[in-house]
Each structure stands twice: as structure tokens, then as C-alpha cells.
Design a protein around this motif. Structure first.
Motif, PDB file in Angstrom:
ATOM      1  N   VAL A 147       5.830   2.678   1.620  1.00 24.85           N
ATOM      2  CA  VAL A 147       5.104   1.479   1.231  1.00 24.85           C
ATOM      3  C   VAL A 147       4.827   0.629   2.470  1.00 24.85           C
ATOM      4  O   VAL A 147       5.750   0.099   3.089  1.00 24.85           O
ATOM      5  CB  VAL A 147       5.881   0.663   0.187  1.00 24.85           C
ATOM      6  N   TRP A 148       3.553   0.535   2.822  1.00 27.64           N
ATOM      7  CA  TRP A 148       3.098  -0.349   3.887  1.00 27.64           C
ATOM      8  C   TRP A 148       2.678  -1.678   3.258  1.00 27.64           C
ATOM      9  O   TRP A 148       2.537  -1.781   2.041  1.00 27.64           O
ATOM     10  CB  TRP A 148       1.923   0.277   4.633  1.00 27.64           C
ATOM     11  N   PHE A 184       2.178  -4.307   8.340  1.00 26.39           N
ATOM     12  CA  PHE A 184       3.553  -3.835   8.497  1.00 26.39           C
ATOM     13  C   PHE A 184       3.639  -2.432   7.914  1.00 26.39           C
ATOM     14  O   PHE A 184       3.025  -2.136   6.883  1.00 26.39           O
ATOM     15  CB  PHE A 184       4.528  -4.773   7.784  1.00 26.39           C
ATOM     16  N   ASP A 185       4.423  -1.569   8.567  1.00 22.78           N
ATOM     17  CA  ASP A 185       4.494  -0.178   8.112  1.00 22.78           C
ATOM     18  C   ASP A 185       5.662   0.016   7.140  1.00 22.78           C
ATOM     19  O   ASP A 185       6.236  -0.953   6.625  1.00 22.78           O
ATOM     20  CB  ASP A 185       4.539   0.791   9.295  1.00 22.78           C
ATOM     21  N   VAL A 219       0.869  -1.185   0.000  1.00 20.54           N
ATOM     22  CA  VAL A 219       0.000   0.000   0.000  1.00 20.54           C
ATOM     23  C   VAL A 219       0.904   1.233   0.000  1.00 20.54           C
ATOM     24  O   VAL A 219       1.671   1.438   0.940  1.00 20.54           O
ATOM     25  CB  VAL A 219      -0.931   0.017   1.227  1.00 20.54           C
ATOM     26  N   GLU A 220       0.826   2.022  -1.054  1.00 21.94           N
ATOM     27  CA  GLU A 220       1.652   3.224  -1.165  1.00 21.94           C
ATOM     28  C   GLU A 220       0.956   4.364  -0.425  1.00 21.94           C
ATOM     29  O   GLU A 220      -0.023   4.947  -0.908  1.00 21.94           O
ATOM     30  CB  GLU A 220       1.878   3.554  -2.632  1.00 21.94           C
ATOM     31  N   VAL A 221       1.466   4.682   0.760  1.00 15.68           N
ATOM     32  CA  VAL A 221       0.850   5.683   1.631  1.00 15.68           C
ATOM     33  C   VAL A 221       1.513   7.036   1.387  1.00 15.68           C
ATOM     34  O   VAL A 221       2.735   7.169   1.559  1.00 15.68           O
ATOM     35  CB  VAL A 221       0.991   5.270   3.109  1.00 15.68           C
ATOM     36  N   PRO A 222       0.750   8.056   1.011  1.00 14.31           N
ATOM     37  CA  PRO A 222       1.340   9.378   0.761  1.00 14.31           C
ATOM     38  C   PRO A 222       1.497  10.179   2.055  1.00 14.31           C
ATOM     39  O   PRO A 222       0.950   9.818   3.109  1.00 14.31           O
ATOM     40  CB  PRO A 222       0.308  10.039  -0.159  1.00 14.31           C
ATOM     41  N   ARG A 223       2.247  11.262   1.974  1.00 19.29           N
ATOM     42  CA  ARG A 223       2.366  12.180   3.102  1.00 19.29           C
ATOM     43  C   ARG A 223       1.003  12.771   3.437  1.00 19.29           C
ATOM     44  O   ARG A 223       0.124  12.894   2.579  1.00 19.29           O
ATOM     45  CB  ARG A 223       3.353  13.308   2.781  1.00 19.29           C
TER      46      ARG A 223
END
Length: 497
Positions: free
Chosen positions: A139-140, A96-97, A62-66
Motif C-alpha cells: 500500500v503506497w 510515500f511507498d 494505492v494498492e500496488v500489486p506485484r
């Protein structure tokens, strides 16, 4: 306003299969989100089907943005009927983070197994089983674990929602103290295998603490499956009368092990099998964190529960788990067969309830430990040394001693060094047992003396005849030809020349 996308199909391609540390992992195509600043929550959903023989873990990047304040996950999967004797679908989940998924790494953010269908993490809070903290950019990975897959395959759907906003401040956890008032050097009663809402239990820590006190316990250990999230949830529940130790039940595909009494906040990885030759590394990590390595219910018959890593790394073994059953009897007999080699290293036994929910009884059974104080260090040392016995309730007390002709004595976990033919007097006393219980003295030759529980039992032997002595208290047999269920048993006293 929530933005959502239509589900997209993810197929389990064997080309994406690789080995990460130890476990076989299938990595899916990444789930991408736009920058989270402004607007409302955004949801992405994926579907897929895993075939029979799928790897132990499937990672959804999972691509987590700012600018993300909170991450939410929900999932569901199909449970078609399976033929008799064939396991159906079971799919566990965790997170997982951005620090990664490396075995034993720092990226772990939580695990709920199959206990819940949704969870969240953010700076100031998280679903039980998960660790609060900032949702940093990167990336989580949502980790899926197909525990069993039906012949029809396992079809699943995962939805991830990112909520934009400023990160909330993460509070510092309040962990239990390592010492309670206690009674000085004394026998202390404890239950070291318990589950709450932080894994697959149904009780809150407050309910468990109340039940522990009602059961006459002096100490307990919190041991959630594959997560330390419950370590900081006992504030206000300990006291002068109750010591709370922290730990984890490390639930691998080849058996479960208690990381007993580790430093608060310690997480022990579980993503390996016996064939991966990784257990020794994590056993050493448990001990470095101040804990004991205790294989749990080693002969349990549930899928993946039987212990297959051997006992070379064990500090103790959980011989009795919950209400006494045939697999506990197998564990007891298997453990007894290891004691004849007790002149060298031996593995003490203990018992715990493994209580999850009503009507599971906290403190059935309980380990009674002779310790110098009611402290983490003293209790763990008593367990490690085998200065303990296991009883079905706080009403049962057992005393076993061995004394030589010069008046020197030894008790549970101890060793009495005498000449081969010098007489040794063994004395057993039991109180609080049901009137129909019987007591038994057991050596490396088997049961050598039996009698009613209400009367003391005395026996004279030598070190040439018996290399160890231990005691059992049993209810009447429920199956003809088989021994009755245990009401108590002790660790041995060793006799050596």
C-alpha cells in the motif's frame, strides 16, 4: 493499451480523521489495482472536495500489486476566485511507498509541493523531487496537502497509473565530495539557500553552479523544499574552486528551517506544527546527520513562512534573505536584541539568496566564513562559531577587530576577556563598498559610531560600556526616517570581564 476507470467521488469524512505521529491526517478509501503482470498501463482516477478547515494532509492509499515497473501520478484542482483578503485554493502533493507514512519513517519517496502537476517513479529514474527505486508491492500513499482552502471548498482530481513490467536497476547516486582544494585558512564565500528544478526552482544544478562561480562563491548548499532528490544531481559540477554541500529546506506550516550541510541523502520530515512539540526531535536528527539547524527568513510575511518554533535549537539564523526588505530589517533588529545575553549561548547570523529563478541573484547576499579549509566540516564549524559576515556581493570585504592594551585581540564570533575599565580599541575596515555607503559600529546600546565607508573607523571602549560590538555597512535610506538597506553586516565580537 491503457485501461482507465471513470472518476469516483471521495468525500472528506471527519470519521476518517486521525493523528499520525503529529499532523492531522484524513485517509481516503483505497485505490485498488488488479495484478499488474501482463497487459498495459492501468489508470484509476478519483475526485473529491475538501472543506475549509481541512487537515494538513490527506492520504490516498494505492494498492500496488506485484509486477509493477512504474507508478505515475497526475492531479488538478479548482481555483475559484476568493473575496479580497481571503486565500484561494493551494494543494501540494507528494508520495510515500509501501514502507508507510510514519513521521520520520523510511517510506518517503518524494515531494513536489505545488511546483508540478504530475510525476513518476521507477527503478532507474524519477521526476525531480522524487527518489528513484523499485515500485514494490504493498500500500503506497499519495499525500495531498491543502495549504489553503477557499470558502467554496477545494475540489480535486487525482489519477494514478501503474505500468507493469520488470523493475529497472536503481543506479547508485554520485554525491558531492566533502572537501575542495581551497586556500587553507581563509575567508570563503557561500550561498546556503538555493532551489533548483528539484523543488520549486526553475534552474538546473548546472545553471546554479555557473551562477555561483560568476558570483565569486567558494561553496553553495542545495536546499530543496522537503526532499533530498537533488543531492545526487551535481556530478561534474563541483571542483577545486567550488564546494557543494547538501541539505534541505524543511517547510513546515509554522516556518521554514534549513538543514544545512547534512549527510548526502538525508531527508528531514516537515509534517508537524509548533503545537505538536516535534521540532526538537528533528533538530537533533539534523545535527546527527552532521548538519546545522538554521531557521530561514524568520520574519517573512508569506503564509506559513514566519518562524514559530523558537530559537533554542538553532545553530545559526538566516537574518538576511535575498534582496534586502523590511522583514530582513525586522529579523536583524530581533537578532540584535538577543546578543546582550551573549556571555552565555548566542546564535550566529548568516545571509543567503533563496534564489529560485531569473532574475533572482545567486550570492545576494552571501555569507563570508573564516574557515581552516574549504571543507564541509570547516565551513560548518565557522558558521556555527559565528566567524563570519554577510555581504551583498563578492566585491565587498569587511574586517572588524578588537584589541586590548596588552595586544590581545579578537575578531568575528570571538570573545575578548578584559578588566571592566581596561581600554579596548575597535577597528573597522571596509573595501568594495559604493561611495555613498556608510559604516556603523553597533553595541548593546545601539549605534555608537558612524562614518563614510571609504575611511577606516576606530573607536575605544571598555567591557563595562559595551558587551559586544558588531558592524554594519548600509546604503542611503530609501524611506525617510528608516535605516538604509544593508550592504553588509558582521557577527559580533563579545567583550567580557
Amino acid at each position: 493499451m491503457t485501461e482507465s476507470t471513470e472518476p469516483r467521488e471521495q468525500h472528506a469524512s471527519r470519521r476518517a480523521l486521525f493523528t499520525a505521529g503529529a499532523a492531522a491526517v484524513l485517509t481516503l478509501a483505497p485505490m485498488s489495482f488488479a495484478r499488474a503482470e501482463g497487459g498495459g498501463p492501468v489508470t484509476r482516477t478519483v475526485r473529491g472536495t475538501l472543506p475549509p478547515g481541512a487537515p494538513d494532509f490527506v492520504h490516498l492509499p494505492v494498492e500496488v500489486p506485484r509486477g509493477t515497473r512504474e507508478l505515475r501520478v497526475s492531479y488538478a484542482y479548482e481555483r475559484p476566485p476568493s473575496p479580497p483578503g481571503v486565500p484561494g485554493n493551494a494543494l501540494d502533493i507528494g508520495l510515500f511507498d509501501e514502507r508507510g507514512t510514519a513521521l520520520g519513517g523510511r517510506g518517503f519517496r518524494g515531494w513536489s509541493g505545488g511546483a508540478r502537476s504530475e510525476f513518476f517513479v521507477r527503478g532507474d529514474a524519477a521526476t525531480p523531487g522524487y527518489l528513484p527505486g523499485p515500485v514494490r508491492a504493498g500500500v503506497w500513499h499519495v499525500a495531498l496537502a491543502p495549504y489553503t482552502v477557499a470558502p467554496q471548498g477545494l475540489s480535486y482530481e487525482v489519477a494514478v497509473t501503474l505500468v507493469p513490467g520488470p523493475a529497472a536497476r536503481t543506479p547508485r547516486p554520485v554525491y558531492p565530495p566533502s572537501r575542495a582544494k581551497g586556500r587553507g585558512r581563509a575567508w570563503y564565500r557561500g550561498d546556503c539557500h538555493l532551489h533548483s528544478v528539484h523543488s520549486d526552482g526553475r534552474r538546473t544544478p548546472a545553471e546554479i553552479a555557473a551562477l555561483a562561480r560568476a558570483a565569486g562563491l567558494d561553496f553553495i548548499t542545495t536546499t530543496e523544499h522537503n526532499t533530498p532528490s537533488g543531492h545526487g544531481s551535481w556530478s561534474g559540477l563541483w571542483g577545486d574552486d567550488l564546494l557543494v554541500l547538501t541539505g534541505e529546506e524543511v517547510t513546515t506550516r509554522n516556518g521554514h528551517v534549513l538543514a544545512l550541510g547534512t549527510d548526502p541523502g538525508t531527508h528531514t520530515d516537515w509534517r508537524y506544527r509548533a503545537r505538536d512539540n516535534r521540532f526538537g526531535r528533528f533538530a537533533r536528527e539534523i545535527r546527527r546527520a552532521g548538519g546545522l539547524v538554521v531557521p530561514a527568513h524568520p520574519h517573512a510575511t508569506c503564509l506559513g513562512c514566519g518562524w514559530q518554533f523558537g530559537f533554542a535549537e538553532a545553530d545559526a539564523v538566516e537574518v538576511w534573505n535575498g534582496p534586502y526588505t523590511p522583514d530582513d530589517e525586522v529579523s536583524l533588529q530581533a537578532w540584535d536584541k538577543t546578543l546582550a545575553a551573549g556571555a552565555g549561548r548566542w546564535t550566529p547570523a548568516m545571509g543567503n539568496s533563496d534564489a529560485h529563478r531569473d532574475p533572482d541573484r545567486v550570492g545576494l547576499p552571501q555569507t563570508v566564513v573564516l574557515a581552516d579549509s574549504l571543507s564541509r566540516a570547516a565551513i560548518l564549524e565557522g558558521i556555527r562559531a559565528g566567524r563570519s559576515y554577510v555581504a551583498e556581493s563578492s566585491g565587498v570585504e569587511v574586517g572588524l577587530t578588537a584589541t586590548d592594551a596588552r595586544g590581545r585581540g579578537a575578531t568575528l564570533g570571538g570573545r575578548l576577556v578584559v578588566a571592566p575599565d581596561s581600554p579596548v580599541v575597535v577597528r573597522l575596515r571596509v573595501s568594495g563598498a559604493a561611495s555613498d555607503c556608510t559604516v556603523h559600529l553597533v553595541t548593546d546600546q545601539g549605534t555608537v559610531r558612524s562614518g563614510p565607508a571609504g575611511a577606516p573607523l576606530e573607536w575605544t571602549t571598555t567591557s563595562s560600556y559595551a558587551s559586544y560590538i558588531r558592524a554594519e555597512l548600509r546604503h542611503p535610506p530609501t524611506v525617510p526616517g528608516l535605516p538604509g538597506p544593508l550592504a553588509a553586516f558582521t557577527n559580533p565580537i563579545f567583550l567580557t570581564s
